[in-house]
Design a protein around this motif. Structure first.
Motif, PDB file in Angstrom:
ATOM      1  N   GLY A 137      67.746  80.544 -23.799  1.00  0.00           N
ATOM      2  CA  GLY A 137      67.537  79.574 -24.867  1.00  0.00           C
ATOM      3  C   GLY A 137      67.543  78.141 -24.380  1.00  0.00           C
ATOM      4  O   GLY A 137      67.249  77.220 -25.147  1.00  0.00           O
ATOM      5  N   GLY A 138      67.864  77.923 -23.091  1.00  0.00           N
ATOM      6  CA  GLY A 138      67.897  76.567 -22.540  1.00  0.00           C
ATOM      7  C   GLY A 138      66.519  75.928 -22.490  1.00  0.00           C
ATOM      8  O   GLY A 138      65.505  76.613 -22.367  1.00  0.00           O
ATOM      9  N   ARG A 139      66.497  74.601 -22.563  1.00  0.00           N
ATOM     10  CA  ARG A 139      65.236  73.855 -22.661  1.00  0.00           C
ATOM     11  C   ARG A 139      64.901  73.144 -21.359  1.00  0.00           C
ATOM     12  O   ARG A 139      65.788  72.716 -20.618  1.00  0.00           O
ATOM     13  N   LEU A 140      63.604  72.990 -21.113  1.00  0.00           N
ATOM     14  CA  LEU A 140      63.081  72.218 -19.988  1.00  0.00           C
ATOM     15  C   LEU A 140      62.227  71.075 -20.519  1.00  0.00           C
ATOM     16  O   LEU A 140      61.340  71.289 -21.357  1.00  0.00           O
ATOM     17  N   ILE A 179      50.832  75.458 -18.296  1.00  0.00           N
ATOM     18  CA  ILE A 179      51.110  76.667 -19.076  1.00  0.00           C
ATOM     19  C   ILE A 179      51.226  77.877 -18.155  1.00  0.00           C
ATOM     20  O   ILE A 179      52.128  78.711 -18.298  1.00  0.00           O
ATOM     21  N   ASN A 180      50.328  77.973 -17.167  1.00  0.00           N
ATOM     22  CA  ASN A 180      50.386  79.091 -16.223  1.00  0.00           C
ATOM     23  C   ASN A 180      51.672  79.066 -15.399  1.00  0.00           C
ATOM     24  O   ASN A 180      52.293  80.105 -15.171  1.00  0.00           O
ATOM     25  N   LEU A 181      52.077  77.865 -14.955  1.00  0.00           N
ATOM     26  CA  LEU A 181      53.329  77.735 -14.207  1.00  0.00           C
ATOM     27  C   LEU A 181      54.504  78.228 -15.035  1.00  0.00           C
ATOM     28  O   LEU A 181      55.395  78.927 -14.535  1.00  0.00           O
ATOM     29  N   CYS A 182      54.510  77.831 -16.286  1.00  0.00           N
ATOM     30  CA  CYS A 182      55.600  78.235 -17.179  1.00  0.00           C
ATOM     31  C   CYS A 182      55.638  79.743 -17.368  1.00  0.00           C
ATOM     32  O   CYS A 182      56.708  80.360 -17.313  1.00  0.00           O
ATOM     33  N   LYS A 183      54.495  80.345 -17.590  1.00  0.00           N
ATOM     34  CA  LYS A 183      54.444  81.793 -17.805  1.00  0.00           C
ATOM     35  C   LYS A 183      54.964  82.527 -16.587  1.00  0.00           C
ATOM     36  O   LYS A 183      55.728  83.501 -16.704  1.00  0.00           O
ATOM     37  N   GLU A 184      54.562  82.083 -15.401  1.00  0.00           N
ATOM     38  CA  GLU A 184      54.990  82.748 -14.175  1.00  0.00           C
ATOM     39  C   GLU A 184      56.503  82.630 -13.971  1.00  0.00           C
ATOM     40  O   GLU A 184      57.129  83.515 -13.377  1.00  0.00           O
ATOM     41  N   ALA A 185      57.082  81.517 -14.452  1.00  0.00           N
ATOM     42  CA  ALA A 185      58.519  81.287 -14.285  1.00  0.00           C
ATOM     43  C   ALA A 185      59.340  81.862 -15.428  1.00  0.00           C
ATOM     44  O   ALA A 185      60.577  81.821 -15.388  1.00  0.00           O
ATOM     45  N   GLY A 186      58.676  82.379 -16.466  1.00  0.00           N
ATOM     46  CA  GLY A 186      59.388  82.965 -17.588  1.00  0.00           C
ATOM     47  C   GLY A 186      59.709  82.000 -18.707  1.00  0.00           C
ATOM     48  O   GLY A 186      60.515  82.311 -19.586  1.00  0.00           O
ATOM     49  N   PHE A 187      59.087  80.825 -18.693  1.00  0.00           N
ATOM     50  CA  PHE A 187      59.289  79.856 -19.764  1.00  0.00           C
ATOM     51  C   PHE A 187      58.312  80.104 -20.910  1.00  0.00           C
ATOM     52  O   PHE A 187      57.197  80.599 -20.705  1.00  0.00           O
ATOM     53  N   GLU A 250      57.392  70.380 -22.825  1.00  0.00           N
ATOM     54  CA  GLU A 250      58.613  70.891 -23.436  1.00  0.00           C
ATOM     55  C   GLU A 250      58.506  72.412 -23.458  1.00  0.00           C
ATOM     56  O   GLU A 250      57.522  72.963 -23.956  1.00  0.00           O
ATOM     57  N   ALA A 251      59.502  73.070 -22.895  1.00  0.00           N
ATOM     58  CA  ALA A 251      59.488  74.531 -22.839  1.00  0.00           C
ATOM     59  C   ALA A 251      60.920  75.042 -22.963  1.00  0.00           C
ATOM     60  O   ALA A 251      61.878  74.276 -22.884  1.00  0.00           O
ATOM     61  N   HIS A 252      61.057  76.343 -23.158  1.00  0.00           N
ATOM     62  CA  HIS A 252      62.409  76.917 -23.208  1.00  0.00           C
ATOM     63  C   HIS A 252      62.416  78.286 -22.537  1.00  0.00           C
ATOM     64  O   HIS A 252      61.388  78.957 -22.412  1.00  0.00           O
ATOM     65  N   LYS A 253      63.602  78.652 -22.108  1.00  0.00           N
ATOM     66  CA  LYS A 253      63.829  79.976 -21.523  1.00  0.00           C
ATOM     67  C   LYS A 253      64.167  80.932 -22.661  1.00  0.00           C
ATOM     68  O   LYS A 253      65.082  80.665 -23.442  1.00  0.00           O
ATOM     69  N   PRO A 254      63.436  82.018 -22.790  1.00  0.00           N
ATOM     70  CA  PRO A 254      63.687  82.919 -23.941  1.00  0.00           C
ATOM     71  C   PRO A 254      65.124  83.438 -23.964  1.00  0.00           C
ATOM     72  O   PRO A 254      65.724  83.686 -22.924  1.00  0.00           O
ATOM     73  N   ASN A 255      65.671  83.556 -25.157  1.00  0.00           N
ATOM     74  CA  ASN A 255      66.983  84.182 -25.296  1.00  0.00           C
ATOM     75  C   ASN A 255      66.819  85.694 -25.483  1.00  0.00           C
ATOM     76  O   ASN A 255      65.699  86.215 -25.442  1.00  0.00           O
ATOM     77  N   GLU A 256      67.924  86.352 -25.712  1.00  0.00           N
ATOM     78  CA  GLU A 256      67.886  87.819 -25.761  1.00  0.00           C
ATOM     79  C   GLU A 256      66.987  88.349 -26.865  1.00  0.00           C
ATOM     80  O   GLU A 256      66.334  89.393 -26.714  1.00  0.00           O
ATOM     81  N   THR A 257      66.928  87.637 -27.973  1.00  0.00           N
ATOM     82  CA  THR A 257      66.115  88.118 -29.098  1.00  0.00           C
ATOM     83  C   THR A 257      64.620  87.966 -28.842  1.00  0.00           C
ATOM     84  O   THR A 257      63.808  88.638 -29.461  1.00  0.00           O
ATOM     85  N   GLU A 258      64.246  87.049 -27.936  1.00  0.00           N
ATOM     86  CA  GLU A 258      62.834  86.831 -27.614  1.00  0.00           C
ATOM     87  C   GLU A 258      62.364  87.685 -26.455  1.00  0.00           C
ATOM     88  O   GLU A 258      61.172  87.925 -26.295  1.00  0.00           O
ATOM     89  N   ALA A 259      63.294  88.087 -25.612  1.00  0.00           N
ATOM     90  CA  ALA A 259      62.942  88.816 -24.387  1.00  0.00           C
ATOM     91  C   ALA A 259      62.353  90.184 -24.704  1.00  0.00           C
ATOM     92  O   ALA A 259      62.651  90.793 -25.717  1.00  0.00           O
TER      93      ALA A 259
END
Length: 259
Positions: A137-140, A179-187, A250-259
């Protein structure tokens, strides 16, 4: 001289020691950095002389700034003391080796990285390492040169080095590449915007031009112009269809409910 101004003016002085683009980035960042009283933990990846780390600490964050440059970190610590930013801390660490710090994994609510990733060849690894430092859930919040910018001076035209010399290793990023960088990193990408328009870029041109004669001359010349870009850039940049210098993520790391 620079820290003397911080002693007199406090935190705002940290934003006027160089290009006007620094102020633009802080204004963008501050809008997305709500004041907190819960001691949320923030990590500043590539903090330079600490302006954004200090600003975050003054908003209530427990802020850690990382940089490989020992001199910059010494300046940052001094400025944090002068600003009364007691929750700002600084460590010397090459952000390319962020993955070696196991104690930083999943420790932070927020990560910021402003105009850093364009200096790093393995940008995919850096993004993964930043994601690993965040809690679910953390933000970048990240800024980097906009691939479509118009060069401010010849140094922005390239060619860009194929090895890490301290300068940019690529011109910048498009919306699609971020967007591609974020997807590859899990954001998960929440928003993409831009900052530093026409007047900011032109003021920075004059700063660089006169600084070649003497750094103090460059700083003195643009000081009276500091307040102008934030006031007029939104309208003028749009009217001129002028590309902003930085693209902002602005991006975020998915939390458990999003994973």
């Amino acid at each position: 001289m620079k820290s003397a101004l911080v002693k007199i003016l406090g935190f705002p002085a940290t934003l006027i020691h160089g290009d006007t683009l620094v102020l633009d980035r802080w204004l963008w960042l501050k809008e997305r950095l709500p004041q907190t009283s819960t001691s949320d933990k923030l990590i500043d990846i590539g903090c330079g002389t600490g302006a954004f780390t200090i600003g975050a600490a003054l908003l209530g964050y427990e802020a850690l700034g990382l940089s490989w440059d020992e001199r910059n970190q010494s300046v940052a610590k001094q400025r944090a003391l002068l600003c009364g930013a007691k929750s700002a801390n600084f460590e010397v660490l090459d952000v390319r080796k962020l993955d070696r710090r196991q104690d930083l994994i999943a420790q932070f609510d927020l990560a910021i990285s402003l105009e850093v990733i364009e200096h790093i060849l393995d940008d995919r690894k850096l993004m993964r390492d930043i994601a690993n430092c965040l809690k679910p859930g953390g933000r970048l919040l990240l800024t980097t040169p906009n691939y479509d910018y118009k060069p401010i001076t010849a140094m922005d035209k390239g060619p860009f080095p194929t090895v890490e010399t301290g300068w940019h290793v690529r011109k910048g990023y498009t919306e699609a590449s971020l967007i591609n960088l974020c997807k590859e990193a899990g954001f998960v990408v929440d928003s993409i915007s831009f900052c530093s328009g026409f007047f900011s870029q032109k003021t920075t041109f004059f700063f660089r031009f006169f600084s070649k004669i003497h750094p103090l001359l460059g700083w003195s010349f643009i000081l009276p112009l500091r307040g102008l870009p934030p006031l007029v850039d939104p309208v003028v940049t749009k009217l001129l269809h002028w590309p902003e210098f930085s693209i902002c993520l602005e991006a975020h790391k998915p939390n458990e409910t999003e994973a």
